[in-house]
Design a protein around this motif. Structure first.
Motif, PDB file in Angstrom:
ATOM      1  N   LEU A   1       0.824  -1.208   0.000  1.00 51.82           N
ATOM      2  CA  LEU A   1       0.000   0.000   0.000  1.00 51.82           C
ATOM      3  C   LEU A   1       0.863   1.265   0.000  1.00 51.82           C
ATOM      4  O   LEU A   1       0.553   2.238  -0.692  1.00 51.82           O
ATOM      5  CB  LEU A   1      -0.925   0.000   1.215  1.00 51.82           C
ATOM      6  CG  LEU A   1      -2.044  -1.055   1.198  1.00 51.82           C
ATOM      7  CD1 LEU A   1      -2.726  -1.132   2.555  1.00 51.82           C
ATOM      8  CD2 LEU A   1      -3.072  -0.739   0.120  1.00 51.82           C
TER       9      LEU A   1
ATOM     10  N   ALA B   1      -4.463   8.635   3.667  1.00 54.98           N
ATOM     11  CA  ALA B   1      -4.223   7.196   3.599  1.00 54.98           C
ATOM     12  C   ALA B   1      -2.977   6.816   4.379  1.00 54.98           C
ATOM     13  O   ALA B   1      -2.950   5.802   5.093  1.00 54.98           O
ATOM     14  CB  ALA B   1      -4.085   6.761   2.141  1.00 54.98           C
TER      15      ALA B   1
ATOM     16  N   PHE C   1     -10.387   8.560  -4.068  1.00 54.43           N
ATOM     17  CA  PHE C   1      -9.292   8.536  -5.036  1.00 54.43           C
ATOM     18  C   PHE C   1      -9.853   8.327  -6.445  1.00 54.43           C
ATOM     19  O   PHE C   1      -9.442   8.993  -7.404  1.00 54.43           O
ATOM     20  CB  PHE C   1      -8.319   7.390  -4.713  1.00 54.43           C
ATOM     21  CG  PHE C   1      -7.234   7.732  -3.736  1.00 54.43           C
ATOM     22  CD1 PHE C   1      -6.100   8.403  -4.149  1.00 54.43           C
ATOM     23  CD2 PHE C   1      -7.335   7.368  -2.413  1.00 54.43           C
ATOM     24  CE1 PHE C   1      -5.079   8.702  -3.257  1.00 54.43           C
ATOM     25  CE2 PHE C   1      -6.332   7.659  -1.505  1.00 54.43           C
ATOM     26  CZ  PHE C   1      -5.205   8.334  -1.923  1.00 54.43           C
TER      27      PHE C   1
ATOM     28  N   HIS D   1      -5.780  13.164  -0.089  1.00 61.54           N
ATOM     29  CA  HIS D   1      -6.167  11.763   0.106  1.00 61.54           C
ATOM     30  C   HIS D   1      -4.942  10.886   0.362  1.00 61.54           C
ATOM     31  O   HIS D   1      -4.998   9.944   1.166  1.00 61.54           O
ATOM     32  CB  HIS D   1      -6.914  11.252  -1.122  1.00 61.54           C
ATOM     33  CG  HIS D   1      -8.231  11.932  -1.358  1.00 61.54           C
ATOM     34  ND1 HIS D   1      -8.902  12.591  -0.361  1.00 61.54           N
ATOM     35  CD2 HIS D   1      -8.993  12.044  -2.484  1.00 61.54           C
ATOM     36  CE1 HIS D   1     -10.035  13.088  -0.853  1.00 61.54           C
ATOM     37  NE2 HIS D   1     -10.103  12.776  -2.133  1.00 61.54           N
TER      38      HIS D   1
ATOM     39  N   THR E   1     -10.448   5.057  -0.838  1.00 62.72           N
ATOM     40  CA  THR E   1     -10.101   4.690  -2.216  1.00 62.72           C
ATOM     41  C   THR E   1     -11.214   5.088  -3.190  1.00 62.72           C
ATOM     42  O   THR E   1     -10.932   5.344  -4.363  1.00 62.72           O
ATOM     43  CB  THR E   1      -9.828   3.183  -2.332  1.00 62.72           C
ATOM     44  OG1 THR E   1     -10.986   2.440  -1.921  1.00 62.72           O
ATOM     45  CG2 THR E   1      -8.637   2.766  -1.484  1.00 62.72           C
TER      46      THR E   1
ATOM     47  N   LEU F   1      -4.725   0.008  -5.673  1.00 58.81           N
ATOM     48  CA  LEU F   1      -4.840   0.397  -4.259  1.00 58.81           C
ATOM     49  C   LEU F   1      -6.145  -0.108  -3.673  1.00 58.81           C
ATOM     50  O   LEU F   1      -6.182  -0.623  -2.551  1.00 58.81           O
ATOM     51  CB  LEU F   1      -4.755   1.922  -4.153  1.00 58.81           C
ATOM     52  CG  LEU F   1      -4.820   2.488  -2.722  1.00 58.81           C
ATOM     53  CD1 LEU F   1      -3.524   2.199  -1.993  1.00 58.81           C
ATOM     54  CD2 LEU F   1      -5.061   4.003  -2.765  1.00 58.81           C
ATOM     55  N   ARG F   2      -7.233   0.008  -4.425  1.00 59.11           N
ATOM     56  CA  ARG F   2      -8.540  -0.448  -3.957  1.00 59.11           C
ATOM     57  C   ARG F   2      -8.540  -1.952  -3.715  1.00 59.11           C
ATOM     58  O   ARG F   2      -9.075  -2.443  -2.709  1.00 59.11           O
ATOM     59  CB  ARG F   2      -9.626  -0.090  -4.964  1.00 59.11           C
ATOM     60  CG  ARG F   2     -11.035  -0.417  -4.511  1.00 59.11           C
ATOM     61  CD  ARG F   2     -12.006  -0.352  -5.656  1.00 59.11           C
ATOM     62  NE  ARG F   2     -11.701  -1.368  -6.661  1.00 59.11           N
ATOM     63  CZ  ARG F   2     -12.002  -2.667  -6.519  1.00 59.11           C
ATOM     64  NH1 ARG F   2     -12.598  -3.096  -5.418  1.00 59.11           N
ATOM     65  NH2 ARG F   2     -11.696  -3.527  -7.461  1.00 59.11           N
TER      66      ARG F   2
ATOM     67  N   VAL G   1      -4.914   3.584  -8.708  1.00 57.26           N
ATOM     68  CA  VAL G   1      -5.990   3.653  -7.713  1.00 57.26           C
ATOM     69  C   VAL G   1      -6.749   2.327  -7.640  1.00 57.26           C
ATOM     70  O   VAL G   1      -7.133   1.880  -6.557  1.00 57.26           O
ATOM     71  CB  VAL G   1      -6.949   4.815  -8.044  1.00 57.26           C
ATOM     72  CG1 VAL G   1      -8.224   4.720  -7.216  1.00 57.26           C
ATOM     73  CG2 VAL G   1      -6.262   6.148  -7.805  1.00 57.26           C
ATOM     74  N   GLU G   2      -6.947   1.683  -8.781  1.00 49.48           N
ATOM     75  CA  GLU G   2      -7.629   0.381  -8.792  1.00 49.48           C
ATOM     76  C   GLU G   2      -6.814  -0.663  -8.048  1.00 49.48           C
ATOM     77  O   GLU G   2      -7.348  -1.480  -7.291  1.00 49.48           O
ATOM     78  CB  GLU G   2      -7.886  -0.059 -10.232  1.00 49.48           C
ATOM     79  CG  GLU G   2      -8.578  -1.409 -10.370  1.00 49.48           C
ATOM     80  CD  GLU G   2      -9.947  -1.459  -9.714  1.00 49.48           C
ATOM     81  OE1 GLU G   2     -10.417  -2.576  -9.411  1.00 49.48           O
ATOM     82  OE2 GLU G   2     -10.551  -0.383  -9.501  1.00 49.48           O
TER      83      GLU G   2
ATOM     84  N   GLU H   1     -11.082   1.744   2.572  1.00 51.36           N
ATOM     85  CA  GLU H   1     -11.902   1.440   1.393  1.00 51.36           C
ATOM     86  C   GLU H   1     -12.721   2.657   0.970  1.00 51.36           C
ATOM     87  O   GLU H   1     -12.847   2.951  -0.223  1.00 51.36           O
ATOM     88  CB  GLU H   1     -12.824   0.262   1.699  1.00 51.36           C
ATOM     89  CG  GLU H   1     -12.119  -1.088   1.715  1.00 51.36           C
ATOM     90  CD  GLU H   1     -13.092  -2.243   1.853  1.00 51.36           C
ATOM     91  OE1 GLU H   1     -13.827  -2.523   0.889  1.00 51.36           O
ATOM     92  OE2 GLU H   1     -13.135  -2.850   2.944  1.00 51.36           O
TER      93      GLU H   1
ATOM     94  N   ALA I   1      -6.536  -2.640  -0.561  1.00 57.77           N
ATOM     95  CA  ALA I   1      -7.203  -2.120   0.644  1.00 57.77           C
ATOM     96  C   ALA I   1      -8.357  -3.013   1.074  1.00 57.77           C
ATOM     97  O   ALA I   1      -8.707  -3.056   2.259  1.00 57.77           O
ATOM     98  CB  ALA I   1      -7.707  -0.700   0.385  1.00 57.77           C
TER      99      ALA I   1
END
Length: 297
Positions: free
Chosen positions: A163, A238, A259, A234, A256, A289-290, A286-287, A253, A293
């Motif tokens: 992350l 995070a 984001f 953001h 994200t 990261l999602r 970002v995807e 979550e 997360a």
């Protein structure tokens, strides 16, 4: 406090007071809340509530499956003699012998085979033994929970690194996008001047104030400074959550999602191919990261 993952596996073994071995196996995956599913042998269902409470004391989120396996040796049922049934059977045999002079006497195994003469022994429950059995099983479950907690913590440490790396990547892309966005007004002016020269074929000059107004309008439509500022905020939020530790997965979550909104708006307002490319790279980061997360407790 470090973050913890919702993914893990644990196994714990033990022995019941009568020497019977047992094994606990616990598996955990990500989930919206805490869901504990127990598979217990017959007679141990009374432990479901306290075992669930023990799991809830350890974990805040995750789907946890716990299976208890008790290894029992197959034993033939013990038969006992029913004296009253035997007396009735012998009386019946004597009566038949008196009615059938000269008939052979029945063999003992034939008498024992008559219904009710032999029966399966019924074990009387021993409350003290049952209590000791439940205590051993509960202790083994506690050991398995501790091992699962350690496994989720170890996975959380690895997840923390992933992350952090993704946040660094998003911050670097945000900085590149900010630099590209700063060049947008000049690029708009150059493109507009080129278009006007082509249309007017150099015969007329457009008033400077009119040109400046058009450039300002184009710049306002493609201004992404707010989106970039919010992306930066953001990223800091995070990182603060990661430093705060578990359980922050639900907050992470939600973050994200923010984001994602900013990166989508950035792409929609991009005024150059370079900024469009950067917005696409941001969306991909970002995807990722999602997805990561979603595993944080």
């Amino acid at each position: 406090m470090a973050i913890r993952s919702m993914t893990g596996f644990a196994r714990a073994t033990g022995t019941l007071p009568d020497g019977t071995p047992f094994t606990w196996e616990l598996r955990s995956v990500n989930g919206r809340g805490l869901d504990v599913r127990l598979r217990l042998p017959g007679g141990l269902d009374v432990l479901e509530a306290p075992l669930r409470e023990a799991a809830a004391a350890r974990f805040a989120r995750g789907n946890v499956s716990a299976t208890l396996t008790v290894k029992r040796e197959d034993r033939a049922p013990r038969l006992v003699l029913d004296p009253a049934a035997l007396e009735r059977a012998l009386a019946l045999v004597s009566d038949l012998a008196a009615r059938m002079p000269g008939a052979a006497a029945p063999r003992p195994e034939a008498v024992l085979a008559l219904p009710g003469v032999l029966r399966t022994e019924v074990e009387v429950p021993d409350e003290a033994a049952e209590g000791a059995r439940r205590a051993a099983v509960s202790e083994g479950f506690g050991e398995a929970l501790a091992e699962l907690f350690a496994a989720r913590a170890a996975e959380g440490a690895r997840l923390h690194g992933i992350l952090s790396t993704l946040l660094d990547e998003i911050e670097a892309l945000r900085a590149q996008a900010a630099a590209e966005a700063a060049r947008q007004p000049a690029a708009h002016r150059a493109r507009l001047e080129a278009v006007l020269r082509e249309l007017l074929e150099g015969e007329r000059r457009v008033p400077e104030e009119r040109l400046a107004g058009e450039v300002a309008l184009l710049a306002a439509r493609s201004d992404v400074r707010e989106e970039l500022d919010r992306l930066g905020a953001h990223v800091e939020a995070a990182r603060a959550l990661l430093a705060e530790g578990a359980p922050v997965g639900r907050k992470l979550e939600f973050l994200t999602q923010e984001f994602g909104r900013e990166s989508n708006t950035l792409g929609a307002k991009a005024g150059s191919l370079a900024l469009t490319r950067l917005s696409l790279e941001l969306k991909a980061a970002v995807e990722r990261l999602r997805e990561q997360a979603a595993n944080v407790e």
